[in-house]
Design a protein around this motif. Structure first.
Motif, PDB file in Angstrom:
ATOM      1  N   CYS A 551     -10.244  35.832 -17.839  1.00 45.83           N
ATOM      2  CA  CYS A 551     -10.639  34.482 -17.826  1.00 45.83           C
ATOM      3  C   CYS A 551      -9.611  33.175 -17.700  1.00 45.83           C
ATOM      4  O   CYS A 551      -8.654  33.058 -18.116  1.00 45.83           O
ATOM      5  N   PRO A 552      -9.756  33.063 -16.196  1.00 48.16           N
ATOM      6  CA  PRO A 552      -8.646  32.211 -15.634  1.00 48.16           C
ATOM      7  C   PRO A 552      -9.190  30.526 -15.864  1.00 48.16           C
ATOM      8  O   PRO A 552     -10.140  30.707 -16.538  1.00 48.16           O
ATOM      9  N   ASN A 553      -7.982  29.651 -15.630  1.00 54.04           N
ATOM     10  CA  ASN A 553      -8.643  28.321 -16.464  1.00 54.04           C
ATOM     11  C   ASN A 553      -9.495  27.220 -15.235  1.00 54.04           C
ATOM     12  O   ASN A 553      -8.639  26.848 -14.766  1.00 54.04           O
ATOM     13  N   PHE A 565     -19.429  36.784 -16.095  1.00 51.39           N
ATOM     14  CA  PHE A 565     -18.206  37.051 -17.102  1.00 51.39           C
ATOM     15  C   PHE A 565     -19.297  36.220 -18.690  1.00 51.39           C
ATOM     16  O   PHE A 565     -18.081  34.738 -18.292  1.00 51.39           O
ATOM     17  N   THR A 566     -19.584  36.393 -19.220  1.00 49.25           N
ATOM     18  CA  THR A 566     -20.229  35.261 -20.211  1.00 49.25           C
ATOM     19  C   THR A 566     -19.324  34.856 -21.020  1.00 49.25           C
ATOM     20  O   THR A 566     -19.528  33.964 -21.873  1.00 49.25           O
ATOM     21  N   ASP A 567     -18.398  35.440 -21.474  1.00 51.36           N
ATOM     22  CA  ASP A 567     -17.613  35.244 -22.880  1.00 51.36           C
ATOM     23  C   ASP A 567     -16.375  34.637 -22.451  1.00 51.36           C
ATOM     24  O   ASP A 567     -16.452  33.963 -23.234  1.00 51.36           O
ATOM     25  N   ASP A 573     -15.325  27.230 -22.802  1.00 53.88           N
ATOM     26  CA  ASP A 573     -16.369  26.388 -23.230  1.00 53.88           C
ATOM     27  C   ASP A 573     -15.488  25.214 -25.109  1.00 53.88           C
ATOM     28  O   ASP A 573     -14.651  24.395 -25.215  1.00 53.88           O
ATOM     29  N   TRP A 574     -15.146  26.818 -25.714  1.00 57.62           N
ATOM     30  CA  TRP A 574     -14.284  26.373 -27.187  1.00 57.62           C
ATOM     31  C   TRP A 574     -13.412  26.380 -27.001  1.00 57.62           C
ATOM     32  O   TRP A 574     -12.706  24.875 -27.836  1.00 57.62           O
ATOM     33  N   ALA A 575     -12.347  26.823 -26.025  1.00 58.47           N
ATOM     34  CA  ALA A 575     -10.714  26.204 -26.179  1.00 58.47           C
ATOM     35  C   ALA A 575     -10.501  25.401 -25.908  1.00 58.47           C
ATOM     36  O   ALA A 575      -9.920  24.831 -26.226  1.00 58.47           O
ATOM     37  N   THR A 617     -10.082  17.840 -18.172  1.00 59.57           N
ATOM     38  CA  THR A 617     -10.593  17.645 -19.345  1.00 59.57           C
ATOM     39  C   THR A 617      -9.346  17.782 -20.526  1.00 59.57           C
ATOM     40  O   THR A 617      -9.886  17.359 -21.511  1.00 59.57           O
ATOM     41  N   VAL A 618      -8.573  18.743 -20.107  1.00 54.38           N
ATOM     42  CA  VAL A 618      -7.438  19.204 -20.812  1.00 54.38           C
ATOM     43  C   VAL A 618      -6.495  17.507 -21.187  1.00 54.38           C
ATOM     44  O   VAL A 618      -5.905  17.418 -22.068  1.00 54.38           O
TER      45      VAL A 618
END
Length: 724
Positions: A551-553, A565-567, A573-575, A617-618
Motif C-alpha cells: 500500500c504505497p503513499n 485493492f480496496t483495503d 484514508d484512515w491513516a 495532505t500530511v
C-alpha cells in the motif's frame, strides 16, 4: 519470467499433466491431432516460463485439463459400455502406471540436486515441498503460500509446477463415481421407459450430471476468482469445469462427428486460433481462471471435437506432423523437468540470456526424451499393477526395452562427459576472503586520504569490503538458514498491516513523549522501523507505525490479485486522518514502486502525482515530512547462495526502477518543500550492492531489510532524517 525476488504469480507455475491419460499410441482410439494439441500446450507453457513470452502461455495448462477430461471420460465410458462396470482398482492402477514413475524420478532428482546445490535452509524447504507434491497436495500448499504476504518474495519452489497434477488427481478421486452414478440413473430411466432406447439414456444422464457439475464449478470459479484470485487459481473446485468441458465433449463425440467436414474443419481451426489468441491476450494482470479461462477451454474443446476432420488442423503439416507428435508424446516428462531445470539454471547462471534460455530448453528436451523412453514407456510395457489376465505381450515390449537401453547408454555417456568437463575445470582457492577484502579497502582508504579526499565512514568501508568478499561468512547473524520464514516471524506480530484495531499495539516508546514520529507506507516502510525505533525511542521519541503491505503513499488506486485493492484505499484514508487528527512531530513516508497499477497507467507520473497529493495532505497537520526512499535492493539470499558460489556471485546494482523512483521523489520534495533522502549510500559502493555487510545480511529476501541491518544503519538514517 518472474524473478526469484519478485512476488510470485502462481499462473507462471501452471504445469499440467501434459498428457496424463492412459491411452498409449498403439490404441485404436489414438488421435494424432490430440498429440499435436499437447505439443502446442506444452510449447506455450515452456516458452512462457523460460522466455517470458507469450505472457499468457500459462493457459497451456487449461488446455491440458480439457484434454485430460476428454480422454479419461472416454476411457471410463467405453469401459462401462463394454463391461457393464468400472473397475476403480484398474482405473487408479492405470493412473499410477502412467504418472508415478516419471513424477517420482523427477522428485528424486530434484531433491538430490537441491541437496548438492542449496544451503540447508532452502534444501529443507525443497524437501517439504517435495513431500506435498508426492502426496498430490501441492496445490493446497502453494495456495496457502500464495495468499501468505510473508511468502510473496520467497524463492520459487523447484516443484511448484506439480500443483496442476494435484488438481487432476483430486478431481479423479470422484469423477469415476460420478460417471457410475450417471449410468445408474440411466438404467433406472430405461426401466421406467422401456421404449426409450438404452443408448439415449446413458448419454442424456451423463450430459445432465456432468453438465451440472461443470456449470457449478464454472460459477464458483467466477466468484472465487473475484474474491480470492490466488486461492482460486490453485483450487480443484475452480478448475473442475475445465476437465468437465472435455468430459462433455467425450460424451457427445459421436453426435459431433456427424457435422459435415467443411464446418467441422472451420470450427477446429477456430479452436486453434482461440487457444493461440488466449496465450497472447491474457497476461499476469488478468483475473484468472474465472471467465478468462473460457477462451482457451472453448478452443481446446473445439479441437477435441473436430480436430481430426478432413482439412482441419490435425493435418500432417500441422498438429498431425511428426515433430508435433514427438513433442506431444514427451510433453508429460517435459512438464516435469523444465521447471526445476529453469530454476537451477537461474541460480547458477546469469538469467535472461539467450544462451541460458537455449540451454534450459535443450536440457529439458533431453531429460524429457530420456524420461519418456527409459522410464515412461518401459513401465507401461511391464506387468506392474496389471491384473494377471492382462499381462504385457513380451514380443511387443522387447523393442521398447532395447530403445530404452540405447537411449540410456547415450544419456549416461553424455552425462559422464559433462561431469568430466566440470571435474577438470579450473577451481580457485580464495583463501581468507574477509581479511583480503578488508586489506583492499584499507589500501583504498589510504590512497583517498593521500589525495586529500574524505575518508570512508566505518559503514562505507564495510560495504566496500563486502563487494570484494568471495566466501560466505560462517558467523552471519541472522544465518542464511534462518532467512526462510524470517519475515513471517518479524512481521507476524501484527504490525505490518496496521489498522484501527491494532494501532495502539504498534506504538513504540512513551505515548506522552514530547516528540513523536509516524512511519507511513508499505512493507518497505515497515522494514525501516527497527532502526528508527531503536534510535528515536532511545532519544525520547515515540514512534507510531501506520504501515500496510503493498500500500504505497499515493492517491491512485492500486491492484492486488488483479482486483482493485480496496483495503489499501481504506487504510490510506484512515491513516492520513489519524495523522491529521493527532499531529506528530515528524512523518516519514516510504514505499516502493512494486504495487500494481491499472493497465496502461504511467507508473512514474502516477507515483509522482499521488505522492505529492499525500505529502500536501500530511503537511496540513503541521508535521515535518521526510520522504525516505526505499532501499535499492540486491540479489536475494533466499535464491543466490549455493554450495558452489560466494558473495561476489550475488553482486548487482540497484533495482531497475531505483533511479527513476529517487528522481521522482526529489521532484516531489522540490515541489512541496520537504526533503527526500536517497538511501543508496547505506547499501552500495561503486554501483554494486552486496547482499551481506560484515556479519549482517542486508535483506531478508533481496527487497526488505533484515531487522539487524536496519538497526545497524539506524544512526545514519536517523541523522539524515533529523537533519535541519
Amino acid at each position: 519470467m518472474t524473478s526469484a525476488t519478485a512476488p510470485v504469480d502462481p499462473r507462471r507455475f501452471a504445469a499440467g499433466t501434459a498428457g496424463g491419460d492412459e491411452a498409449p499410441a498403439r490404441e485404436p482410439h489414438f488421435r494424432p491431432d490430440i498429440q499435436g494439441l499437447r505439443a502446442v500446450a506444452v510449447g506455450l507453457v515452456v516458452a512462457d516460463h523460460v522466455l517470458g513470452w507469450p505472457a499468457g502461455g500459462f493457459i497451456g495448462v487449461d488446455v491440458f485439463f480439457v484434454i485430460s477430461g476428454f480422454l479419461i471420460t472416454s476411457l471410463l465410458v467405453r469401459e462401462r459400455s463394454r463391461t457393464g462396470r468400472i473397475s476403480f482398482r484398474a482405473f487408479y492402477a492405470r493412473r499410477a502406471r502412467r504418472l508415478l514413475p516419471a513424477a517420482l524420478l523427477t522428485l528424486a532428482a530434484t531433491t538430490a540436486a537441491a541437496w548438492f546445490l542449496f544451503l540447508s535452509g532452502r534444501f529443507q524447504e525443497t524437501v517439504h515441498d517435495v513431500v506435498w507434491a508426492a502426496l498430490f497436495s501441492a496445490n493446497i500448499k502453494f495456495a496457502r503460500d500464495g495468499t501468505d504476504y510473508f511468502e510473496a518474495a520467497s524463492a520459487p519452489s523447484l516443484v511448484q509446477h506439480f500443483w496442476s497434477l494435484a488438481v487432476e488427481e483430486q478431481f479423479y478421486l470422484v469423477w469415476p463415481a460420478l460417471i457410475l452414478l450417471a449410468f445408474a440413473a440411466a438404467t433406472v430411466g430405461r426401466r421406467a421407459r422401456p421404449g426409450g432406447g438404452f443408448r439415449r439414456f446413458p448419454a442424456a444422464a451423463l450430459c445432465v450430471l456432468l453438465g451440472a457439475v461443470t456449470a457449478a464449478s464454472f460459477a464458483w470459479s467466477l466468484h472465487a476468482t473475484a474474491a480470492s484470485p490466488v486461492t482460486a487459481y490453485f483450487s480443484t473446485f475452480t478448475r473442475a469445469w475445465e476437465l468437465g468441458v472435455g468430459a462433455l465433449v467425450a460424451v457427445v463425440a459421436t453426435q459431433l462427428q456427424r457435422l459435415p467436414s467443411l464446418p467441422a474443419a472451420v470450427l477446429a481451426w477456430s479452436g486453434l486460433a482461440f487457444v493461440l489468441a488466449a496465450a497472447f491476450t491474457i497476461d499476469e494482470g488478468t483475473a484468472f481462471p474465472g471467465g478468462a479461462a473460457a477462451l482457451p477451454v472453448l478452443g481446446a474443446a473445439l479441437l477435441l471435437a473436430w480436430g481430426g476432420a478432413p482439412g482441419g488442423p490435425g493435418a500432417q503439416f500441422a498438429l498431425g506432423s511428426t515433430p508435433a507428435g514427438f513433442l506431444g508424446a514427451i510433453s508429460y516428462s517435459l512438464y516435469l523437468w523444465h521447471w526445476p531445470v529453469l530454476i537451477i539454471a537461474g541460480t547458477l547462471l546469469t538469467p535472461d540470456s539467450v544462451i541460458v534460455h537455449a540451454g534450459v530448453i535443450a536440457t529439458s528436451l533431453v531429460l524429457a526424451t530420456v524420461s519418456f523412453y527409459c522410464v515412461e514407456q518401459p513401465v507401461l510395457h511391464t506387468n506392474w499393477l496389471l491384473p494377471s489376465h492382462r499381462s504385457v505381450d513380451a514380443a511387443r515390449a522387447r523393442p521398447v526395452f532395447v530403445r530404452a537401453r540405447n537411449v540410456g547408454l547415450a544419456a549416461a555417456a553424455a552425462a559422464l562427459l559433462g561431469v568430466g568437463a566440470v571435474a577438470v575445470g579450473p577451481w580457485s582457492d580464495s583463501g581468507n576472503a574477509r581479511a583480503a577484502a578488508a586489506d583492499a579497502v584499507a589500501a583504498a582508504n589510504r590512497t583517498a586520504a593521500a589525495q586529500g579526499m574524505p575518508s570512508l565512514t566505518p559503514l562505507q568501508q564495510d560495504i566496500q569490503a563486502a563487494t570484494l568478499a568471495t566466501e560466505w561468512p560462517e558467523d552471519l547473524e541472522p544465518g542464511l538458514d534462518e532467512l526462510p520464514g524470517y519475515l513471517s516471524e518479524q512481521w507476524g506480530q501484527g504490525c505490518l498491516h496496521v489498522t484501527e484495531d491494532n494501532v495502539g499495539k504498534c506504538l513504540y516508546g512513551d505515548p506522552d513523549a514530547e516528540q513523536s514520529a509516524v512511519v507511513l507506507g508499505d512493507s518497505f516502510a515497515a522494514a525501516w522501523l527497527p532502526g528508527l525505533r531503536q534510535e528515536l525511542v532511545g532519544k525520547g521519541w515515540s514512534v507510531q507505525s501506520l504501515t500496510y503491505g503493498v500500500c504505497p503513499n499515493i492517491t491512485a488506486p492500486t491492484l492486488y490479485g488483479g482486483q482493485t485493492f480496496t483495503d489499501c484505499i481504506e487504510h490510506r484514508d484512515w491513516a492520513i486522518e489519524h495523522i491529521v487528527s493527532r499531529p506528530p512531530t515528524l512523518v516519514v513516508l516510504s514505499h516502493s514502486w512494486r504495487a500494481n497499477l491499472r493497465p496502461g497507467a504511467d507508473v512514474g507520473a502516477t507515483y509522482r502525482g499521488g505522492l505529492e497529493e499525500v505529502v500536501r495532505t500530511v503537511q496540513a497537520s503541521g508535521a515535518k515530512v521526510v520522504i525516505l526512499g526505499a532501499p535499492p535492493g540486491a540479489d536475494s539470499l533466499l535464491t543466490c547462495p549455493t554450495s558452489l558460489n560466494g558473495p561476489d556471485d550475488c553482486l548487482r546494482g540497484p533495482a531497475d526502477t531505483f533511479a527513476s523512483q529517487m528522481a521522482s521523489e526529489q521532484e516531489v520534495a522540490a515541489a512541496t518543500g520537504v526533503r527526500a533522502i536517497d538511501p543508496e549510500q547505506w547499501f552500495c559502493s561503486g554501483g554494486r550492492c552486496p547482499t551481506i555487510v560484515g556479519r549482517t545480511p542486508v535483506y531478508a529476501d533481496g527487497l526488505h531489510l533484515t531487522a539487524e541491518y536496519s538497526e545497524r544503519i539506524g544512526p545514519d538514517v536517523v541523522a539524515a532524517i533529523l537533519q535541519p
